[in-house]
Scaffold this active site. Structure first.
Site, PDB file in Angstrom:
ATOM      1  N   CYS A   1      -5.529   0.324   5.127  1.00  0.00           N
ATOM      2  CA  CYS A   1      -5.231   1.769   5.156  1.00  0.00           C
ATOM      3  C   CYS A   1      -6.423   2.557   4.626  1.00  0.00           C
ATOM      4  O   CYS A   1      -6.712   3.656   5.080  1.00  0.00           O
ATOM      5  CB  CYS A   1      -4.038   2.094   4.273  1.00  0.00           C
ATOM      6  SG  CYS A   1      -2.506   1.523   4.946  1.00  0.00           S
TER       7      CYS A   1
ATOM      8  N   CYS B   1     -22.905   3.090   4.437  1.00  0.00           N
ATOM      9  CA  CYS B   1     -21.477   3.111   4.792  1.00  0.00           C
ATOM     10  C   CYS B   1     -20.733   3.635   3.561  1.00  0.00           C
ATOM     11  O   CYS B   1     -21.339   4.271   2.700  1.00  0.00           O
ATOM     12  CB  CYS B   1     -20.986   1.729   5.222  1.00  0.00           C
ATOM     13  SG  CYS B   1     -21.019   0.527   3.905  1.00  0.00           S
TER      14      CYS B   1
HETATM   15  N1  LIG Z   1      -1.043  -9.816  -4.285  1.00  0.00           N
HETATM   16  C1  LIG Z   1      -0.414  -8.664  -4.537  1.00  0.00           C
HETATM   17  N2  LIG Z   1       0.507  -8.603  -5.519  1.00  0.00           N
HETATM   18  C2  LIG Z   1       1.156  -7.454  -5.780  1.00  0.00           C
HETATM   19  N3  LIG Z   1       0.918  -6.302  -5.150  1.00  0.00           N
HETATM   20  C3  LIG Z   1       0.007  -6.301  -4.172  1.00  0.00           C
HETATM   21  C4  LIG Z   1      -0.706  -7.475  -3.819  1.00  0.00           C
HETATM   22  N4  LIG Z   1      -1.557  -7.167  -2.811  1.00  0.00           N
HETATM   23  C5  LIG Z   1      -1.382  -5.851  -2.551  1.00  0.00           C
HETATM   24  N5  LIG Z   1      -0.453  -5.326  -3.385  1.00  0.00           N
HETATM   25  C6  LIG Z   1      -0.010  -3.938  -3.484  1.00  0.00           C
HETATM   26  O1  LIG Z   1       0.567  -3.525  -2.267  1.00  0.00           O
HETATM   27  C7  LIG Z   1       0.439  -2.096  -2.176  1.00  0.00           C
HETATM   28  C8  LIG Z   1       0.069  -1.751  -0.760  1.00  0.00           C
HETATM   29  O2  LIG Z   1       0.042  -0.353  -0.666  1.00  0.00           O
HETATM   30  P1  LIG Z   1      -0.698   0.439   0.466  1.00  0.00           P
HETATM   31  O3  LIG Z   1      -0.785  -0.396   1.681  1.00  0.00           O
HETATM   32  O4  LIG Z   1      -0.015   1.750   0.620  1.00  0.00           O
HETATM   33  O5  LIG Z   1      -2.203   0.636  -0.014  1.00  0.00           O
HETATM   34  P2  LIG Z   1      -2.958   0.862  -1.400  1.00  0.00           P
HETATM   35  O6  LIG Z   1      -3.619  -0.422  -1.732  1.00  0.00           O
HETATM   36  O7  LIG Z   1      -2.062   1.458  -2.433  1.00  0.00           O
HETATM   37  O8  LIG Z   1      -3.997   2.017  -1.050  1.00  0.00           O
HETATM   38  P3  LIG Z   1      -5.339   2.076  -0.219  1.00  0.00           P
HETATM   39  O9  LIG Z   1      -5.245   0.999   0.844  1.00  0.00           O
HETATM   40  O10 LIG Z   1      -5.333   3.452   0.339  1.00  0.00           O
HETATM   41  O11 LIG Z   1      -6.427   1.831  -1.205  1.00  0.00           O
HETATM   42  C9  LIG Z   1      -0.615  -1.662  -3.178  1.00  0.00           C
HETATM   43  O12 LIG Z   1      -0.017  -0.912  -4.218  1.00  0.00           O
HETATM   44  C10 LIG Z   1      -1.189  -2.987  -3.683  1.00  0.00           C
HETATM   45  O13 LIG Z   1      -1.595  -2.947  -5.036  1.00  0.00           O
END
Ligand SMILES: Nc1ncnc2c1ncn2[C@@H]1O[C@H](COP(=O)(O)OP(=O)(O)OP(=O)(O)O)[C@@H](O)[C@H]1O
Length: 389
Positions: free
Chosen positions: A188, A347
């Site tokens: 995202c 970038c």
């Molecule tokens: N291994 C994991 N364990 C727990 N939570 C996770 C893990 N991998 C990803 N996440 C969480 O899943 C969520 C996914 O949210 P989202 O896809 O909206 O993107 P984001 O990481 O919050 O934001 P952006 O991609 O804009 O930086 C995030 O809060 C992220 O920290």
């Protein structure tokens, strides 16, 4: 188990839905649901699950709230920027329904903790955003016999499916036995996402969780069939298409006991999901192929190639830079300047620019360097008014 007077009042509007009723409400009350990720999918899913009266909800997320999350991560707010997402979510969720017990795990789900956490729940919602975590969630859930409601979304589209339903439905590895190449995976943060699109998928995930817990799929005429729903919000007809999927793969390495190679021991001791899903080949340049942003800022009219997506470039870019997105650049045999021209590649964070330098050198632009840390460093060290996209 029974409901208190307060609960009869609170859940009254759903209790009187004929397809739902008291029995379903009692099942929600006695259930334990785990939501991994309190981001764009997790927030709306959690909001409705808590509102509906799930007994206990676990939230796993190591991340803190960023202001760029707020357009879609609706449990967080300007006041909770910087706070752990699972604590920010819990704070808001308890205001919605103090009767639900909320357990937070401010840690990344990993091979060290996934079994200990999952063991305490009846159902898992995968609201994360990377293939490595998706495979880890899948494998752990399959090996513990848990059903997973899985969602994803990017730009204007979202997807939803149910994995390992009742420990007999197909799992993620049945559909995707091997991970996609890392270069084909867009986050995202790179591709962007519209809040309502990802929000809708999160809401649909909560509905599927409610249907699973309340036993809907065991009622006559509603037998579960594996499916994949694909939502596209940005066309004139708001399309939601649902495809029936085949059942378990006869060769699945985790859910088929006859061909199982992945066990709890393998997950905990032998698998490195991030490596298996392929870390991008960054840090591929030597020191003399890179330039710190401070030295780059001193150059007089350098030839700058910005390899971000055109949408990001069109929002903001450095003067005199030309935009050639990385994928397009990798197909080029030449640029519109002589091969002796010094080329500076930039970038957002200084990762894709390294891959671009590799390619430009291959096609004969020997004097090519990448700007270390990209526009993010430019904004931090040279021009604080430069927003980074
Ligand atoms: N291994 C994991 N364990 C727990 N939570 C996770 C893990 N991998 C990803 N996440 C969480 O899943 C969520 C996914 O949210 P989202 O896809 O909206 O993107 P984001 O990481 O919050 O934001 P952006 O991609 O804009 O930086 C995030 O809060 C992220 O920290």
């Amino acid at each position: 188990m029974s409901l208190s007077l307060n609960e009869y009042t609170r859940y009254g509007r759903q209790l009187i839905v004929s397809e739902f009723g008291l029995d379903s409400q009692l099942r929600l009350k006695s259930s334990r649901v785990l939501v991994v990720g309190a981001g764009g999918l997790g927030c709306p899913a959690l909001q409705y699950l808590v509102g509906a009266g799930i007994g206990t909800i676990g939230i796993v997320d190591p991340d803190t709230v960023d202001v760029s999350n707020l357009h879609r991560q609706i449990l967080h707010s300007t006041e909770t920027v910087g706070m752990l997402k699972c604590e920010s979510a819990k704070q808001q969720l308890q205001k919605i329904n103090p009767l639900v017990e909320i357990v937070t795990y401010p840690t990344a789900l990993s091979t060290d903790n996934s079994f200990d956490i999952f063991e305490q729940y009846d159902l898992v919602l995968d609201c994360t955003d990377t293939p490595a975590t998706r495979y880890l969630i899948n494998d752990t859930a399959v090996l513990l016999g848990l059903t997973v409601v899985s969602g994803s979304g990017l730009k204007t589209e979202g997807q939803l499916s149910i994995l390992n339903f009742d420990n007999v439905g197909p799992c993620y590895r049945c559909f995707y036995p091997t991970p996609p190449p890392p270069s084909s995976v867009t986050a995202c943060s790179d591709g962007g996402v519209l809040g309502p699109v990802i929000g809708l998928v999160g809401v649909m995930m909560s509905l599927e969780a409610i249907k699973i817990i309340s036993g809907y799929y065991h009622t006559e005429g509603a037998e579960f069939q594996p499916f994949l729903s694909m939502y596209n919000g940005y066309n004139p007809l708001q399309s939601l298409r649902t495809f029936k999927m085949r059942g378990r793969s006869a060769k699945c390495r985790v859910c088929n006991p006859a061909t199982r190679e992945i066990t709890k021991h393998v997950v905990q001791n032998e698998l490195d999901y991030a490596v298996w899903c392929g870390k991008m080949e960054y840090n591929v340049l030597s020191a003399d192929e890179r330039i710190p942003v401070e030295r780059f800022a001193e150059l007089k009219e350098p030839f700058v190639v910005d390899v971000r997506a055109k949408e990001q470039f069109s929002i903001v870019h450095l003067p005199n830079s030309v935009n050639i997105p990385l994928n397009a650049l990798r197909r080029l045999e030449t640029l519109e300047v002589p091969k002796s021209t010094p080329v500076y590649v930039i970038c957002r964070f200084g990762n894709d620019s390294q891959l671009a330098v590799k390619h430009l050198k291959k096609i004969g632009y020997e004097n090519t360097v990448d700007v270390i840390g990209g526009l993010n460093q430019w904004s931090q060290k040279i021009d604080p008014l430069f927003p980074v996209y």
